[in-house]
Design an enzyme around this catalytic site. Sequence first.
Site, short mmCIF file in Angstrom:
data_model
loop_
_atom_site.label_atom_id
_atom_site.label_comp_id
_atom_site.label_asym_id
_atom_site.label_seq_id
_atom_site.Cartn_x
_atom_site.Cartn_y
_atom_site.Cartn_z
CG ASN A 1 -5.02 1.00 -7.66
OD1 ASN A 1 -4.32 1.23 -6.76
ND2 ASN A 1 -6.19 0.41 -7.68
CE LYS A 2 -1.55 -4.62 -6.48
NZ LYS A 2 -0.09 -4.79 -6.57
CG ASP B 1 0.15 1.88 -5.66
OD1 ASP B 1 0.93 1.44 -4.87
OD2 ASP B 1 -0.70 1.31 -6.11
CD GLN C 1 -2.47 -7.93 -3.60
OE1 GLN C 1 -3.11 -8.30 -4.52
NE2 GLN C 1 -1.33 -7.40 -4.10
N GLY D 1 0.88 -1.24 -0.04
CA GLY D 1 -0.15 -0.21 0.00
C GLY D 1 0.82 1.30 0.05
CB ALA D 2 1.02 4.25 -2.29
NE ARG E 1 6.09 -3.22 -4.40
CZ ARG E 1 4.66 -3.32 -4.54
NH1 ARG E 1 3.92 -3.23 -3.54
NH2 ARG E 1 3.95 -4.02 -5.59
#
Length: 363
Positions: free
Chosen positions: A264-265, A254, A213, A62-63, A104
């Site tokens: 995002n994811k 993110d 997730q 999670g950012a 990351r």
Amino acid sequence: MSVDSTEADLRPTVETVGWVGSAHDGFVRLIDQTLLPGTFVHIDCKNVDQVWEAIKMLRVRGAPAIGIAAAFGALLGARSQGIDSVDSIRSALKQATTSLRTSRPTAVNLFWALDRMDRIAETEASRTSDPNTLLERILTEARAIQDEDRAMCRSIGRFGAELLSPGQGVLTHCNAGGLATSDYGTALAVIFSAVEQGKSVHVFADETRPLLQGARLTAWELQRRGIPVTLICDNMAAQVMKEGRVQAVVVGADRIAANGDTANKIGTYSVALAARAHDIPFYVAAPSSTFDLTLSDGSSIPIEQRDPREITHGFGHATAPEGIQVYNPAFDVTPAALITAFITERGVIRPITREAIRNLIGS
């Protein structure tokens, strides 16, 4: 890296990551999210390499939470070469932040937090010759990042709750709750705040392949809060929209470019397309620290490529032929044109334009 098992925390929110002890001998404690929902354990990270590994392997994710973990990790690094002088602390911290930047690539909060730690070390080192004072100031800055995120989560929740109506079905993708931040989360903050205001909502949580997730983390958070939640496979989102079960989509982010393109994811882009096709508002909830105004548009956002075995051997079980070619980007970019509004701690941005983003977020 020591592991301490504990019973699940039943407070309204979970402390995903935090600092335990003093600036001189403390350490980073975080929830190992790779083991949820079946096992709730804390991991104690006592050096930079352990924090790096925790970020890389998604033990903390999670950012905002990544940024917080990295900030505390920088303090661990600052002590790694001894604390006999201000110069040794400053040099060691710089080495730590350089290393942590490689953990990351996509979540901009990681780099934002590390930039803050670099600046505070440089600034304070020029003001004091006392190593102890410098260490304390570094810890104060890391804790400030955590405290600011907590306040931002609550503010995002308040603004976002106004966009939901009682009785609505709300779809979310991946996890943008307390596990991804220091408090309520971003997307889930909207849900939590709406419920606190007395609005009954029903959440549809995408499982979020390949690491689930949504199934492992979002469903766990919502269930433990007593909020009605239905878990669905990622490829069911359009169908539940077609059936009229969903009236709004809320996701996290993110990294957000200057024009509003949002990383995002992986799978978020598909959800946004389905929402547009069904005339359902698609909201992105994110703090101002997630905006990267140095990037003109989403084409410049770096997209992390992850281990093919996350797809071919999900959770240790072979699910694909040996030797198959795999493409495994961890994120996708949703064009700004598909986003109804941004929900930030400073207010709601709608319609989304470069000018509106710059006016609210800053230059």
